[in-house]
Design a protein around this motif. Sequence first.
Motif, short mmCIF file in Angstrom:
data_model
loop_
_atom_site.label_atom_id
_atom_site.label_comp_id
_atom_site.label_asym_id
_atom_site.label_seq_id
_atom_site.Cartn_x
_atom_site.Cartn_y
_atom_site.Cartn_z
N ALA A 131 2.43 1.61 -3.52
CA ALA A 131 1.39 2.09 -4.44
C ALA A 131 1.13 3.58 -4.24
O ALA A 131 1.01 4.33 -5.22
CB ALA A 131 0.11 1.29 -4.26
N ARG A 132 1.07 4.01 -2.99
CA ARG A 132 0.86 5.43 -2.70
C ARG A 132 2.01 6.27 -3.24
O ARG A 132 1.81 7.30 -3.89
CB ARG A 132 0.71 5.65 -1.19
N ASP A 133 3.25 5.80 -3.00
CA ASP A 133 4.43 6.53 -3.47
C ASP A 133 4.50 6.58 -4.99
O ASP A 133 4.86 7.60 -5.58
CB ASP A 133 5.71 5.90 -2.91
N ARG A 179 1.92 6.41 -7.03
CA ARG A 179 0.84 7.31 -7.45
C ARG A 179 1.28 8.78 -7.30
O ARG A 179 1.12 9.58 -8.22
CB ARG A 179 -0.41 7.02 -6.61
N GLU A 180 1.87 9.12 -6.17
CA GLU A 180 2.31 10.50 -5.93
C GLU A 180 3.40 10.91 -6.91
O GLU A 180 3.38 12.01 -7.47
CB GLU A 180 2.81 10.66 -4.49
N ASN A 181 4.38 10.02 -7.13
CA ASN A 181 5.50 10.34 -8.00
C ASN A 181 5.04 10.49 -9.45
O ASN A 181 5.46 11.40 -10.16
CB ASN A 181 6.59 9.26 -7.89
N GLU A 229 -6.72 10.11 -12.50
CA GLU A 229 -6.60 8.86 -11.73
C GLU A 229 -5.36 8.09 -12.16
O GLU A 229 -4.91 8.18 -13.30
CB GLU A 229 -7.84 7.98 -11.86
N ASN A 243 -4.48 4.17 -11.63
CA ASN A 243 -4.85 2.83 -11.16
C ASN A 243 -3.60 1.96 -11.17
O ASN A 243 -2.90 1.90 -12.17
CB ASN A 243 -5.93 2.23 -12.05
N SER A 281 0.83 -1.22 0.00
CA SER A 281 0.00 0.00 0.00
C SER A 281 0.86 1.26 0.00
O SER A 281 0.52 2.25 -0.65
CB SER A 281 -0.96 0.00 1.19
N GLU A 282 2.00 1.23 0.70
CA GLU A 282 2.89 2.39 0.73
C GLU A 282 3.59 2.57 -0.62
O GLU A 282 3.75 3.70 -1.09
CB GLU A 282 3.93 2.25 1.84
#
Length: 163
Positions: free
Chosen positions: A117-119, A121-123, A138, A140, A114-115
């Motif tokens: 994926a979050r990183d 997405r942000e990058n 979005e 995905n 999850s971390e």
Amino acid sequence: MTESPQQNRPDSPGAASRGDDGRQSQLTKRGGGAPATRGRTTIADGVVEKIAGMAARDVVGVHAMGSGLSRTFGAVRDRVPGSKSVTRGVKAEVGESQTALDLEIVVDYGVAISEVARDVRENVIAAVERMTGLEVVEVNIAVSDVKLPDEDDDEDESESRVQ
């Protein structure tokens, strides 16, 4: 109250705008408004896919991009000079002012998915928005595999068994 004649008003139609020194503005004189508003810029899906692919690969915990099958074919394709694909595992839909992205990643064993994926997405959002000016609506992310420490990379498997 008296009004000055229309031709002397700077906001009247057909009137040239004048600068502080009384000269006609070059932008208005040449017609067309500000240079940034003249013309149209289009960005191809492949451009956004390359930016997103590079940004996703920069995140710690991302081992590879794409599914096992696409990585196997990609390993063979990467051996051909100049054919390395940074867009593997990335699909973009680009509109006039927005884009949506689908990423398929392989993560390293032991990381918090999850971390990562979050990183990712942000990058990806930061890189795409900064470089293209498009709004990313979005991102995905599909995690298709986990790279175990004792597993060989798919690229090593494609080498010849006979020497």
